[in-house]
Design an enzyme around this catalytic site. Structure first.
Site, PDB file in Angstrom:
ATOM      1  N   GLU A  66      41.365 -22.147 -34.100  1.00 15.12           N
ATOM      2  CA  GLU A  66      41.727 -23.500 -34.548  1.00 15.12           C
ATOM      3  C   GLU A  66      42.966 -23.992 -33.795  1.00 15.12           C
ATOM      4  O   GLU A  66      43.091 -25.181 -33.496  1.00 15.12           O
ATOM      5  CB  GLU A  66      41.946 -23.549 -36.064  1.00 15.12           C
ATOM      6  CG  GLU A  66      40.720 -23.149 -36.900  1.00 15.12           C
ATOM      7  CD  GLU A  66      39.434 -23.875 -36.531  1.00 15.12           C
ATOM      8  OE1 GLU A  66      39.495 -25.062 -36.153  1.00 15.12           O
ATOM      9  OE2 GLU A  66      38.348 -23.251 -36.616  1.00 15.12           O
ATOM     10  N   HIS A 111      41.847 -25.696 -30.712  1.00 11.46           N
ATOM     11  CA  HIS A 111      41.394 -27.071 -30.984  1.00 11.46           C
ATOM     12  C   HIS A 111      42.608 -27.990 -31.170  1.00 11.46           C
ATOM     13  O   HIS A 111      42.631 -29.117 -30.691  1.00 11.46           O
ATOM     14  CB  HIS A 111      40.561 -27.116 -32.274  1.00 11.46           C
ATOM     15  CG  HIS A 111      39.151 -26.616 -32.137  1.00 11.46           C
ATOM     16  ND1 HIS A 111      38.259 -27.160 -31.252  1.00 11.46           N
ATOM     17  CD2 HIS A 111      38.465 -25.640 -32.789  1.00 11.46           C
ATOM     18  CE1 HIS A 111      37.075 -26.543 -31.369  1.00 11.46           C
ATOM     19  NE2 HIS A 111      37.180 -25.606 -32.291  1.00 11.46           N
TER      20      HIS A 111
HETATM   21 ZN    ZN Z   1      35.562 -24.400 -33.006  1.00  9.51          ZN
END
Ligand code: ZN
Length: 500
Positions: free
Chosen positions: A265, A268
């Protein structure tokens, strides 16, 4: 008087605000909302998303869009043209679907999801079957409404990976599959060489949490413009460039899920936090495609996070935080355990090597369902057969087979391929770094990730949706997307770990 594109951007900013408010409510729902809030929350989310849909599909937006597209002096290679292309694609996708169809789709999705939540634990495919048949039928109609160049699946893929034809994905995936399946058989035969039992003892919750925060900080995640919380399924969400949040999950009966959930994450989030600030509150903010987004999460999670240098750097940190768990675990043991490969039935538990095979299976079955060559009633058998062919194992129940994922319950056909495309994009980018800028990787051994983050910001993050995935990868690597680099990355790394 302001130009058409300025007036368009002003209108779109309202929609972006509505979407951000929707995202805040969604974030809260998955982190802190008490269970009793669910019905009210569902209503609030429906209200906000219908308002956003209504504003976005208004004829005024269409008129301003056309006016801006036809404005004299628009540079087809410039930022404005890129913005208009993105708005045009999303606008057409929204207005091409008749309201009655959207309503029918939304009702069928709710019923299908509800059936899935009951049928999965009961291993009951027959009750679920008519719901899935309905979703396949609706998805075929959706493809017809949206339009496509070669085959209906193009229209679905285009929602998540704009501009990439099914033909290209199929040929990339076939090449990786044919390289990986025989290689996996060799790895599985030597599975016992790598032990990771020590990762499945009791791991203290708070110390794991502290470690995830430290790693995020080391990666260059900006806590002044974000935060991490706990949720059952990790996700990243943003309410504009200045507020990009991540979540993770901590299991006390195992180690890898929490740390690697955070790194994924975090990848991202670095993308979203580092988009050029000029793009905030415009359609150019946000990653360009799901595949490129996934390439950034997987680059940090796997290519960096599971590398020898990264493991070497964090081994003493983990040892100091968890002296009991790590007693007698050498640097080498730790690195190998982080990279243990095994055939598993469940996609979300799969390792770096086998993960893509889980995706190829789904992509192939999706294409057959949409083209009609596979009937829903034959799906469980087709799934099990392919699982055996690719991974050498067979589920003994549908909850571990074709009922394991929720993606098809809301008709998200075309979404799965982006996970595996992320692996291919990621390794292509890493290859460029290795050949042209090897110095960016030397810092990883000392926990110094910022030069890498800065380079990724320059090459990927800051551009937001300015370039399509195809344009971006061409700019970075000088080539189109290829399968070869991923296959050789996997073979080189894992032949060494498994002594092949
Ligand atoms: Zn992902």
């Amino acid at each position: 008087m302001s130009s058409a594109i300025e007036r368009l951007n002003e209108k779109l900013a309202t929609i972006i605000d509505l979407n951000a408010a929707t995202a805040v409510l969604g974030w809260d729902q998955h982190t802190y909302m008490p269970a009793g809030g669910i019905e009210a929350r569902a209503r609030q989310l429906t209200t906000l998303s219908s308002l956003a849909h209504e504003y976005f599909t208004a004829p005024e937006i269409g008129n301003l869009l056309t006016e801006a597209e036809n404005a004299p002096g628009l540079d087809p290679a410039g930022e404005d043209a890129a913005l208009l292309r993105k708005v045009r694609r999303e606008y057409d996708q929204s207005v091409k679907l008749p309201a009655a169809f959207v309503q029918e789709h939304s009702e069928a999705s709710s019923l299908c999801f509800d059936a899935w939540t009951r049928c999965k634990p009961a291993d009951d495919f027959e009750t679920f079957r008519p719901h899935l048949e309905k979703m396949v039928e609706l998805t075929r109609r959706e493809a017809e409404y949206l339009g496509y160049a070669e085959q209906p699946y193009d229209a679905l893929l285009n929602k998540y990976e704009p501009g990439m034809p099914t033909r290209q994905v199929a040929s990339l995936f076939a090449e990786v599959r044919d390289g990986l399946v025989p290689f996996c058989q060799k790895l599985f035969a030597k599975a016992d060489q790598v032990k990771d039992d020590f990762f499945f003892t009791h791991w203290d919750h708070d110390r794991q949490w502290a470690l995830t925060l430290q790693v995020l900080e080391d990666m260059g995640y900006d806590f002044k413009r974000g935060r991490q919380d706990i949720s059952p399924h990790p996700f990243t969400t943003d309410f504009g460039i200045p507020d990009v949040r991540v979540t993770t999950r901590i299991h006390t009966d195992q180690f890898k899920a929490g740390l690697y959930g955070t790194i994924h994450e975090g990848g991202h989030a670095l993308y979203e936090q580092n988009v050029d600030k000029r793009f905030d509150r415009t359609f150019l903010a946000g990653g360009t495609s799901l595949g490129i987004h996934e390439s950034q999460s997987r680059l940090w999670e796997n290519l960096i996070g599971r590398s020898r240098d990264f493991c070497n750097y964090y081994w003493p940190v983990v040892k100091a935080l968890f002296p009991k768990n790590m007693a007698g675990v050498s640097r080498e043991d730790y690195y190998r355990a982080i990279n243990r490969v095994e055939p598993s039935l469940i996609r979300i538990e799969a390792d770096e090597v086998t993960y893509s095979l889980h995706i190829f299976l789904r992509f192939e079955l999706e294409m057959e369902l949409i083209s009609g060559t596979l009937k829903v009633k034959d799906l469980p058998a087709a799934w099990d057969e392919r699982m055996e062919k690719y991974l050498g194992i067979r589920p003994d129940r549908v909850s571990k087979g074709c009922l394991q994922d929720m993606h098809w319950t809301d008709g998200s056909f075309g979404y799965f391929p982006t996970y595996a495309l992320g692996n291919l994009y990621g390794v292509s980018i890493l290859d460029t770094i290795r050949t042209k800028h090897p110095e960016l990787l030397t810092g990883v051994a000392d926990g110094s990730f910022l030069p890498l983050k800065e380079w990724l910001t320059d090459q990927v993050y800051r551009h937001g949706s300015r370039y399509t995935a195809g344009e971006l990868i061409q700019r970075i690597t000088g080539r189109g997307l290829e399968a070869g680099p991923f296959v050789s990355y996997i073979k080189t790394k894992y032949s060494a770990i498994y002594d092949l």
